[in-house]
Motif scaffolding. Structure first.
Motif, PDB file in Angstrom:
ATOM      1  N   LEU A 129      -9.287 -67.773  86.833  1.00  0.00           N
ATOM      2  CA  LEU A 129     -10.464 -67.098  87.197  1.00  0.00           C
ATOM      3  C   LEU A 129     -11.265 -67.148  88.459  1.00  0.00           C
ATOM      4  O   LEU A 129     -11.699 -66.173  88.895  1.00  0.00           O
ATOM      5  CB  LEU A 129     -11.578 -67.801  86.143  1.00  0.00           C
ATOM      6  N   GLU A 130     -10.699 -68.055  89.113  1.00  0.00           N
ATOM      7  CA  GLU A 130     -11.170 -68.165  90.608  1.00  0.00           C
ATOM      8  C   GLU A 130     -10.677 -66.966  91.459  1.00  0.00           C
ATOM      9  O   GLU A 130     -11.152 -66.438  92.400  1.00  0.00           O
ATOM     10  CB  GLU A 130     -10.767 -69.541  90.987  1.00  0.00           C
ATOM     11  N   VAL A 131      -9.049 -66.690  91.109  1.00  0.00           N
ATOM     12  CA  VAL A 131      -8.702 -65.715  91.622  1.00  0.00           C
ATOM     13  C   VAL A 131      -9.096 -64.432  91.170  1.00  0.00           C
ATOM     14  O   VAL A 131      -9.373 -63.424  92.136  1.00  0.00           O
ATOM     15  CB  VAL A 131      -6.951 -65.459  91.343  1.00  0.00           C
ATOM     16  N   VAL A 132      -9.389 -64.277  89.901  1.00  0.00           N
ATOM     17  CA  VAL A 132     -10.279 -62.780  89.748  1.00  0.00           C
ATOM     18  C   VAL A 132     -11.592 -62.498  90.231  1.00  0.00           C
ATOM     19  O   VAL A 132     -11.813 -61.634  90.696  1.00  0.00           O
ATOM     20  CB  VAL A 132     -10.389 -62.939  87.932  1.00  0.00           C
ATOM     21  N   TRP A 133     -12.160 -63.843  90.167  1.00  0.00           N
ATOM     22  CA  TRP A 133     -13.804 -63.477  91.032  1.00  0.00           C
ATOM     23  C   TRP A 133     -13.373 -63.224  92.490  1.00  0.00           C
ATOM     24  O   TRP A 133     -14.403 -62.526  93.011  1.00  0.00           O
ATOM     25  CB  TRP A 133     -14.641 -64.761  90.660  1.00  0.00           C
ATOM     26  N   ILE A 186     -19.544 -62.370  88.983  1.00  0.00           N
ATOM     27  CA  ILE A 186     -20.439 -63.371  88.556  1.00  0.00           C
ATOM     28  C   ILE A 186     -20.079 -64.033  87.123  1.00  0.00           C
ATOM     29  O   ILE A 186     -20.130 -65.249  87.167  1.00  0.00           O
ATOM     30  CB  ILE A 186     -21.962 -62.888  88.314  1.00  0.00           C
ATOM     31  N   VAL A 187     -19.566 -63.276  86.157  1.00  0.00           N
ATOM     32  CA  VAL A 187     -19.136 -63.920  84.847  1.00  0.00           C
ATOM     33  C   VAL A 187     -17.960 -64.672  85.097  1.00  0.00           C
ATOM     34  O   VAL A 187     -17.862 -65.921  84.466  1.00  0.00           O
ATOM     35  CB  VAL A 187     -18.918 -62.534  83.814  1.00  0.00           C
ATOM     36  N   THR A 188     -17.046 -64.343  85.874  1.00  0.00           N
ATOM     37  CA  THR A 188     -15.689 -65.085  86.187  1.00  0.00           C
ATOM     38  C   THR A 188     -15.952 -66.331  87.028  1.00  0.00           C
ATOM     39  O   THR A 188     -15.308 -67.552  86.736  1.00  0.00           O
ATOM     40  CB  THR A 188     -14.313 -64.259  86.854  1.00  0.00           C
ATOM     41  N   MET A 189     -16.870 -66.302  88.036  1.00  0.00           N
ATOM     42  CA  MET A 189     -17.544 -67.457  88.549  1.00  0.00           C
ATOM     43  C   MET A 189     -18.041 -68.607  87.691  1.00  0.00           C
ATOM     44  O   MET A 189     -17.433 -69.660  87.684  1.00  0.00           O
ATOM     45  CB  MET A 189     -18.289 -67.242  89.762  1.00  0.00           C
ATOM     46  N   PHE A 242     -21.411 -56.928  97.033  1.00  0.00           N
ATOM     47  CA  PHE A 242     -22.483 -57.003  95.772  1.00  0.00           C
ATOM     48  C   PHE A 242     -23.144 -55.654  95.588  1.00  0.00           C
ATOM     49  O   PHE A 242     -24.264 -55.467  94.823  1.00  0.00           O
ATOM     50  CB  PHE A 242     -23.330 -58.158  95.668  1.00  0.00           C
ATOM     51  N   SER A 243     -22.580 -54.600  96.324  1.00  0.00           N
ATOM     52  CA  SER A 243     -23.426 -53.029  96.201  1.00  0.00           C
ATOM     53  C   SER A 243     -22.756 -52.264  95.210  1.00  0.00           C
ATOM     54  O   SER A 243     -23.416 -51.319  94.758  1.00  0.00           O
ATOM     55  CB  SER A 243     -23.162 -52.452  97.529  1.00  0.00           C
ATOM     56  N   ARG A 244     -21.602 -52.836  94.241  1.00  0.00           N
ATOM     57  CA  ARG A 244     -21.179 -52.093  93.120  1.00  0.00           C
ATOM     58  C   ARG A 244     -21.401 -53.142  92.076  1.00  0.00           C
ATOM     59  O   ARG A 244     -20.732 -54.044  92.058  1.00  0.00           O
ATOM     60  CB  ARG A 244     -19.438 -51.861  93.419  1.00  0.00           C
ATOM     61  N   PRO A 245     -22.268 -52.427  91.118  1.00  0.00           N
ATOM     62  CA  PRO A 245     -22.464 -53.275  89.757  1.00  0.00           C
ATOM     63  C   PRO A 245     -21.259 -53.694  88.966  1.00  0.00           C
ATOM     64  O   PRO A 245     -21.492 -54.940  88.593  1.00  0.00           O
ATOM     65  CB  PRO A 245     -23.308 -52.214  89.207  1.00  0.00           C
ATOM     66  N   GLY A 246     -20.284 -52.921  88.674  1.00  0.00           N
ATOM     67  CA  GLY A 246     -19.166 -53.301  87.970  1.00  0.00           C
ATOM     68  C   GLY A 246     -18.683 -54.622  88.363  1.00  0.00           C
ATOM     69  O   GLY A 246     -18.534 -55.675  87.732  1.00  0.00           O
ATOM     70  N   PRO A 247     -17.922 -54.628  89.558  1.00  0.00           N
ATOM     71  CA  PRO A 247     -17.239 -55.784  90.067  1.00  0.00           C
ATOM     72  C   PRO A 247     -18.186 -56.939  90.535  1.00  0.00           C
ATOM     73  O   PRO A 247     -17.864 -57.948  90.426  1.00  0.00           O
ATOM     74  CB  PRO A 247     -16.669 -55.037  91.435  1.00  0.00           C
ATOM     75  N   THR A 248     -19.466 -56.756  90.724  1.00  0.00           N
ATOM     76  CA  THR A 248     -20.408 -57.493  90.943  1.00  0.00           C
ATOM     77  C   THR A 248     -20.592 -58.450  89.547  1.00  0.00           C
ATOM     78  O   THR A 248     -20.476 -59.659  89.878  1.00  0.00           O
ATOM     79  CB  THR A 248     -21.644 -57.058  91.484  1.00  0.00           C
ATOM     80  N   ALA A 249     -20.764 -57.723  88.655  1.00  0.00           N
ATOM     81  CA  ALA A 249     -20.944 -58.277  87.314  1.00  0.00           C
ATOM     82  C   ALA A 249     -19.596 -58.979  86.976  1.00  0.00           C
ATOM     83  O   ALA A 249     -19.832 -60.290  86.414  1.00  0.00           O
ATOM     84  CB  ALA A 249     -21.253 -57.378  86.190  1.00  0.00           C
ATOM     85  N   ILE A 250     -18.461 -58.575  87.170  1.00  0.00           N
ATOM     86  CA  ILE A 250     -17.354 -59.254  86.883  1.00  0.00           C
ATOM     87  C   ILE A 250     -17.274 -60.751  87.696  1.00  0.00           C
ATOM     88  O   ILE A 250     -16.909 -61.669  87.138  1.00  0.00           O
ATOM     89  CB  ILE A 250     -16.138 -58.536  86.852  1.00  0.00           C
TER      90      ILE A 250
END
Length: 105
Positions: A12-16, A36-39, A26-34
């Protein structure tokens, strides 16, 4: 079970790390949400692993999986440079992880 938690936390660290790069500051909502969730998931799994693994072992292996995983993703997905020095650095990190795992009791 602690080692499974720890390995999953490292993945999960690699994913985040990857999705943080994709979030463009953090200007793109989709990757930003992923990110935060994976962190949160990564930290939660790390904390579960630390219930029975020593701090130094758990944290070192978690960061090592993240570092080597981010390196591999950077090279394979993002087209980052694959140089002999970077390969040697990754090999040294993996060697340290193996030694840390073998020294855990």
């Amino acid at each position: 079970m602690a080692w499974l938690y720890l390995f999953s936390a490292g993945i999960l660290e690699v994913v985040w790390a990857f999705t943080m790069k994709q979030s463009d500051g953090f200007s793109r909502p989709g990757p930003t949400a992923i990110t935060i969730v994976t962190m949160i998931g990564s930290f939660a799994l790390l904390s579960l692993a630390m219930r029975s693994l020593p701090l130094g072992t758990a944290y070192t292996i978690w960061t090592g999986i993240g570092a080597v995983g981010a390196f591999v993703v950077g090279v394979t997905v993002l087209g980052e440079a694959l140089t002999p020095m970077r390969i040697a650095a990754a090999v040294l990190i993996v060697s340290g992880l193996v030694m840390m795992k073998l020294s855990a009791h």
